[in-house]
Design a protein around this motif. Structure first.
Motif, mmCIF file in Angstrom:
data_model
loop_
_atom_site.group_PDB
_atom_site.id
_atom_site.type_symbol
_atom_site.label_atom_id
_atom_site.label_comp_id
_atom_site.label_asym_id
_atom_site.label_seq_id
_atom_site.Cartn_x
_atom_site.Cartn_y
_atom_site.Cartn_z
ATOM 1 N N PHE A 51 14.052 2.362 4.941
ATOM 2 C CA PHE A 51 12.677 1.855 4.907
ATOM 3 C C PHE A 51 12.348 1.104 6.197
ATOM 4 C CE2 PHE A 51 10.392 -2.175 4.357
ATOM 5 C CZ PHE A 51 9.100 -1.684 4.196
ATOM 6 N N LYS A 52 13.290 0.275 6.652
ATOM 7 C CA LYS A 52 13.045 -0.506 7.869
ATOM 8 C C LYS A 52 12.850 0.407 9.079
ATOM 9 C CE LYS A 52 15.625 -4.548 6.217
ATOM 10 N NZ LYS A 52 16.858 -5.364 6.364
ATOM 11 N N ALA A 53 13.595 1.497 9.123
ATOM 12 C CA ALA A 53 13.461 2.436 10.236
ATOM 13 C C ALA A 53 12.083 3.107 10.215
ATOM 14 C CB ALA A 53 14.562 3.497 10.158
ATOM 15 N N ILE A 54 11.613 3.455 9.008
ATOM 16 C CA ILE A 54 10.312 4.116 8.887
ATOM 17 C C ILE A 54 9.173 3.137 9.152
ATOM 18 C CG2 ILE A 54 8.745 5.288 7.282
ATOM 19 C CD1 ILE A 54 11.283 6.335 5.838
ATOM 20 N N SER A 55 9.251 1.970 8.557
ATOM 21 C CA SER A 55 8.163 1.002 8.673
ATOM 22 C C SER A 55 8.001 0.467 10.087
ATOM 23 C CB SER A 55 8.386 -0.162 7.705
ATOM 24 O OG SER A 55 9.591 -0.848 8.004
ATOM 25 N N SER A 56 9.090 0.417 10.848
ATOM 26 C CA SER A 56 9.022 -0.095 12.221
ATOM 27 C C SER A 56 8.579 0.965 13.220
ATOM 28 C CB SER A 56 10.374 -0.662 12.641
ATOM 29 O OG SER A 56 11.369 0.343 12.623
ATOM 30 N N ASN A 95 9.474 1.230 -1.464
ATOM 31 C CA ASN A 95 9.151 0.078 -0.621
ATOM 32 C C ASN A 95 7.938 0.344 0.258
ATOM 33 O OD1 ASN A 95 11.069 -2.226 -0.985
ATOM 34 N ND2 ASN A 95 12.570 -0.603 -0.719
ATOM 35 N N LEU A 96 7.775 1.567 0.730
ATOM 36 C CA LEU A 96 6.584 1.916 1.504
ATOM 37 C C LEU A 96 5.329 1.780 0.648
ATOM 38 C CD1 LEU A 96 7.947 5.049 3.389
ATOM 39 C CD2 LEU A 96 7.209 2.911 4.464
ATOM 40 N N ARG A 97 5.430 2.228 -0.587
ATOM 41 C CA ARG A 97 4.269 2.136 -1.484
ATOM 42 C C ARG A 97 3.958 0.682 -1.831
ATOM 43 N NH1 ARG A 97 2.381 6.496 -4.151
ATOM 44 N NH2 ARG A 97 3.371 8.511 -3.813
ATOM 45 N N ARG A 98 4.991 -0.090 -2.096
ATOM 46 C CA ARG A 98 4.759 -1.487 -2.458
ATOM 47 C C ARG A 98 4.036 -2.230 -1.347
ATOM 48 N NH1 ARG A 98 9.913 -4.540 -3.604
ATOM 49 N NH2 ARG A 98 8.441 -6.174 -4.196
#
Length: 604
Positions: free
Chosen positions: A141-146, A177-180
């Motif tokens: 998630f951190k890799a995608i969100s950043s 986590n992306l949706r939240r």
């Protein structure tokens, strides 16, 4: 068999409604009413009235078995309490929880008084994304969100090239986590990359998740078009119920009914979930159709869930029909379904709003008893309600329970409670505690404090908080705009509120909340400012808001106050499938440019 009791005792100051005498067990369900237009006749059996489906509408065949009652299952559409309902339903319409559309049906409340913590009607739709939200965000998630902008595929290619794991569990947790965090655009890129790279064998739940993301990011039309790309073997019920849920989120009655009828044409079973979606939609937009859905549920032997009853209780509550609300509760209990804490909170909220302080207090005490095993869980719900009831001692008592180690939700609930008590100092102290504990807050948390300033007409402090919010790097979103609009309006600066909202839309290209426009429109209507009221109405139409009773109600009030004729208003309402109740019909007559008067007859 389940039953939903009709209200039997007239309430003062409520207009007539029309009902039929179809009986489910010990309950009569009102089947049809048209505002305050009364049709009479003899009673009829339930077999005289069946529900059929047309391609573009959920329709009913009417029997003539109608007679007058001052109560119905759902109170008349567009009564004087419509502003209250809009506040409940539309004030947070952009803020539905970030779960997939095929998860808990409670997520579809979009900010109504119905909570989404329970799962009383799963229908087997939970998928792998339903992982405990208490788990920390994953490395994936951190890799995608950043990843900046549209570079999510590149970040994922790098992830795979480094030999890092990409299991279904990892994918599901990252997606959750992306949706939240409402990162729907990145979640959609993630889903598209997974399929394009063959990293996941898609099943119906994965396609449904993609469909849901497309609806959120690109709109209903693109989502509906996407269904044709899904393999036929996976075009099952979960796909269409996901589309249906998004139609409800968008408040698109026509499209929701089309999808519901399509599901029936495809011979999918009529489920409690699907019926609850329609109930939610009609509770917001057309209460006359609630009884049609209930009759359909009876006809198809679809069992109501706890959530069904919550919707109906809330529908009665927002219509100020306390007797009807209580009788729905009685029927629910007779069916062996117990009220949980969230259902009790709905009751308490409506009792408090109607000034029934003793009943609200009794429900709040019952909530504490129901939740005795975890005595703090109810605090986040009870604190604002005690504030609404102006019970400062109870607010202090509950806050003392939480004060030693407050949870985030308890902080925010306490701020709301002190705001309702007009104790801005206490609210500010708690907010400062929040700022010290959490380095970065969301716009929703800032807006909680901003609303305290709004309710207390503290324009200067409100502006300072918005500046502080922007300086902290928090995104100023439609929820914040709504609070700022209310700040200006409370300070008597309607034109500034109008200008602010227009600039915010032009700069950000984001759809504001329904209430942001309505509070401005109502002010123009009160002034008799037809030009600006029509301007707001037009802007809402351009942004895709489906016409509602409350919009026409405000617009017509502008013409009445201006003592100006309104040409073609009846035709405009009819074209939008909006029908006047008795009160609005009277106002329409006042502004009819061609109405006959004693003077006009003499002149003729």
């Amino acid at each position: 068999m389940w039953a939903l009791r009709r209200a039997s005792t007239p309430l003062r100051n409520q207009g007539y409604r029309v009902r039929t005498s179809y009986v489910f067990g010990n309950l009569e369900i009102p089947c049809d009413w048209e505002g305050n237009i009364v049709r009479s006749g003899t009673t009829a059996a339930i077999s005289d009235r069946c529900i059929y489906f047309e391609r573009n509408s959920l329709a009913t065949r009417q029997s003539s078995g109608l007679y007058i009652s001052s109560h119905g299952l759902s109170s008349q559409a567009g009564a004087d309490n419509s502003e209250k309902e809009d506040d409940l339903e539309d004030g947070f319409s952009e803020l539905e929880d970030n779960k997939t559309a095929d998860e808990n049906e409670e997520d579809r409340t979009s900010g109504s008084e119905i909570d989404d913590d329970d799962d009383d009607d799963d229908d087997g739709t939970q998928d792998a994304e339903n992982i405990s939200t208490k788990r920390a965000p994953s490395e994936l998630f951190k890799a995608i969100s950043s990843a900046p902008g549209l570079s999510v595929p590149s970040a994922l290619d790098k992830w795979v090239s480094e030999g890092k794991e990409l299991s279904r569990a990892d994918i599901s947790l990252a997606m959750l986590n992306l949706r939240r965090r409402r990162m729907f655009g990145k979640a959609l890129q993630f889903s598209e990359w997974l399929e394009a790279k063959g990293q996941l064998d898609f099943i119906d739940r994965d396609y449904a998740s993609r469909l849901d993301l497309i609806a959120k990011v690109r709109g209903l039309y693109k989502a509906e078009s996407y269904i044709a790309q899904i393999p036929k073997s996976f075009q099952g019920e979960v796909i269409y119920r996901t589309l249906l849920a998004n139609c409800v989120i968008a408040n698109n009655v026509k499209k929701a009914e089309e999808v519901f009828n399509k599901m029936k044409d495809l011979e999918f079973p009529i489920t409690t979930f699907a019926c609850n979606q329609l109930l939610l939609l009609y509770k917001r937009l057309d209460k006359r159709k609630i009884a049609d859905v209930l009759l359909l549920m009876e006809k198809e032997n679809v069992k109501p869930s706890l959530f069904t009853y919550k919707i109906l209780i809330d529908a009665k509550g927002v219509s100020n029909d306390m007797i009807g609300m209580e009788q729905v509760v009685d029927t629910m209990k007779a069916e062996g379904i117990e009220l949980d804490v969230t259902a009790l909170s709905i009751l308490a909220k409506h009792y408090a709003s109607c000034g029934l302080k003793d009943k609200a207090k009794a429900i709040l005490k019952e909530m504490e008893d129901v939740n005795s095993k975890d005595s703090r869980w109810h605090c986040r719900i009870s604190l604002p309600l005690y504030g609404e009831l102006q019970m400062e001692d109870e607010v202090r008592r509950l806050w003392k329970i939480c004060e030693s180690n407050p949870r985030f939700e308890e902080y925010m609930a306490a701020i709301v409670a002190w705001g309702k008590l007009k104790n801005v100092t206490e609210a500010e102290e708690i907010f400062h505690m929040v700022l010290k504990t959490w380095k970065k807050l969301s716009s929703k948390q800032y807006s909680t404090m901003l609303k305290v300033y709004t309710d207390n007409k503290m324009l200067t402090k409100g502006k300072e908080l918005v500046k502080q919010m922007a300086d902290s790097g928090c995104r100023v979103d439609p929820l914040t705009w709504d609070a700022v609009v209310k700040l200006y309006v409370e300070a008597g600066e309607v034109e500034k509120a109008d200008s602010f909202l227009q600039k915010a839309v032009q700069k950000n290209q984001i759809k504001p909340l329904f209430t942001s426009y309505m509070i401005i429109m109502d002010q123009y209507a009160s002034r008799g400012d037809v030009h600006n009221a029509e301007k707001i109405f037009h802007r809402m139409r351009l942004l895709g808001y489906v016409a509602r009773f409350s919009q026409f109600q405000a617009l017509i009030r502008a013409y009445v106050n201006a003592k100006a004729p309104a040409y073609g208003m009846k035709e405009r309402m009819k074209a939008d499938n909006v029908f006047p109740n008795k009160d609005l019909a009277g106002k329409l007559a006042q502004i009819d440019a061609f109405r006959r008067t004693a003077v006009s007859d003499l002149l003729d």
